[in-house]
Write an enzyme that holds these catalytic residues in place. Structure first.
Site, short mmCIF file in Angstrom:
data_model
loop_
_atom_site.label_atom_id
_atom_site.label_comp_id
_atom_site.label_asym_id
_atom_site.label_seq_id
_atom_site.Cartn_x
_atom_site.Cartn_y
_atom_site.Cartn_z
N CYS A 79 0.85 -1.15 -0.07
CA CYS A 79 -0.11 0.03 0.14
C CYS A 79 0.87 1.24 -0.15
CB CYS A 79 -0.75 -0.13 1.15
SG CYS A 79 -1.86 1.34 1.15
N CYS A 94 -0.46 4.21 2.01
CA CYS A 94 -0.37 4.01 3.35
C CYS A 94 1.37 4.37 4.01
CB CYS A 94 -0.60 2.75 4.13
SG CYS A 94 -2.11 1.86 3.29
N ASP A 95 2.12 3.66 3.00
CA ASP A 95 3.67 3.93 3.40
C ASP A 95 4.57 4.64 2.78
OD1 ASP A 95 2.71 2.00 5.47
OD2 ASP A 95 3.22 0.10 3.84
#
Ligand code: NDP
Length: 311
Positions: free
Chosen positions: A135, A138-139
């Site tokens: 992801c 997200c990261d």
């Protein structure tokens, strides 16, 4: 153990679940939507969505889903931020359970979606959260000015690569063929982005890194053209090779196909009466937010007919 009765339970709160919830609530079924482990579904881990109709400018995935859940609640659907661990479809009315609650229901719409697939490499699990991710949304932030690899050639891989360029200094997209599967518009953006380079006909065979602290340092690559091996220094690896349907709960309870997708007839009917499927949990073909929403609508209309017919 709490017991809750409802005419209709909707499992999952992505576009399919929310649309089913909106339609069912508006037809007076007082549905319950059980949001699952990722309320809002896969769109909550994307950034800009520019192909969902009704938005002149791109809308953020998490915002779109928050609005859909709110819309479902506003028209009368009760939502539970819970997961179901057990389902009984042998006895009618059907029951769904978790540690605190038993839900008893006449009809179920399964909209549990799909989850990211992993490469299955020895060190993939070990470095997950320490340089290995599925992801970018997200990261990506953790890879400011770093060098990262994205694996895959579909829309997700290209979108992840493009998003990563906002943070990373270099993004290498590694694909097992010499042609991307992604839509042309995304391909064009990726090919014209100076931070993105491409490694074709190649697969990752290992992930290498430090133990303490756990950090990815490089990946081992095999060329599918000449079988040669090479090492590529990277700080992170983003796996974007597709999805697997979230159907573990239904194994031996409902008919699944050989890839684990729910089998349906006439778009949304499973092999059990009153149990319907909507979205990525059965649709491996289109897999779009807007098509999932369409299936959610169909499932709710069929559930309403089914519940009416029981009266
Ligand atoms: P896809 O199945 O479309 O693509 C998966 C990619 O990963 C393919 O290029 C495939 O290679 C590659 N791959 C699969 N398994 C492996 C493996 N073991 N090792 C190496 N490579 C592998 O999945 P996506 O997640 O990209 O997309 C899923 C669906 O969601 C699609 O329908 C897509 O259009 C949609 N989507 C739409 C978006 C949008 O509209 N904005 C955004 C993101 C997704 P190969 O090509 O050789 O098969």
């Amino acid at each position: 153990m709490k017991k809750i009765n409802s005419k209709l339970i909707i499992l999952g709160s992505g576009p399919a679940g929310c649309t089913a919830a909106i339609y069912a609530a508006r037809s007076g079924l007082n549905p319950i939507m059980i949001n699952g482990s990722q309320p809002g579904g896969q769109l909550t881990i994307t950034t800009d969505v520019e192909n969902y109709p009704g938005f002149e400018d791109p809308v953020l995935g998490p915002d779109l889903m928050q609005n859909m859940i709110k819309q479902a609640e506003n028209v009368g659907c009760q939502t539970y931020n819970e997961q179901i661990s057990e389902i009984n479809l042998e006895q009618y009315p059907y029951t769904l359970k978790n540690n605190n609650t038993t839900f008893i229901t006449e009809s179920i719409i399964i909209a549990t979606g799909a989850s990211a697939k992993w490469l299955g490499l020895k060190n993939e699990e070990k470095f997950r959260g320490h340089g290995v991710s599925a992801c970018a949304t997200c990261d990506a932030f953790f890879f400011k000015n770093k060098k990262v690899a994205v694996i895959g050639g579909g829309n997700t891989a290209v979108e992840e690569a493009l998003f990563l360029t906002k943070f990373a200094k270099e993004v290498i997209l590694i694909h097992r063929r010499d042609q991307l599967r992604a839509e042309k518009i995304l391909q064009k953006r990726a090919f014209s982005n100076k931070k993105i380079s491409f490694l074709w006909n190649s697969v990752v065979v290992d992930i290498n890194g430090n133990e303490n602290p756990k950090l990815v340092k490089s990946i081992s690559i095999k060329s599918l053209k000449d079988n040669s091996s090479s090492l590529l220094d990277v700080d992170g690896i983003f796996v974007a090779i597709g999805h697997k349907p979230n159907t573990d709960l239904f194994i031996n309870k409902l008919e699944l196909d050989n890839e684990g997708y729910l089998k349906v007839n006439n778009q949304v009917f499973t092999n059990k009466k009153g149990v319907f499927a909507a979205g990525d949990v059965h649709d491996k073909n289109f897999r779009q937010a807007v098509t999932a929403a369409g299936f959610g609508c169909m499932a709710a209309l069929e559930a309403e007919k089914f519940i009416e017919s029981k009266k």
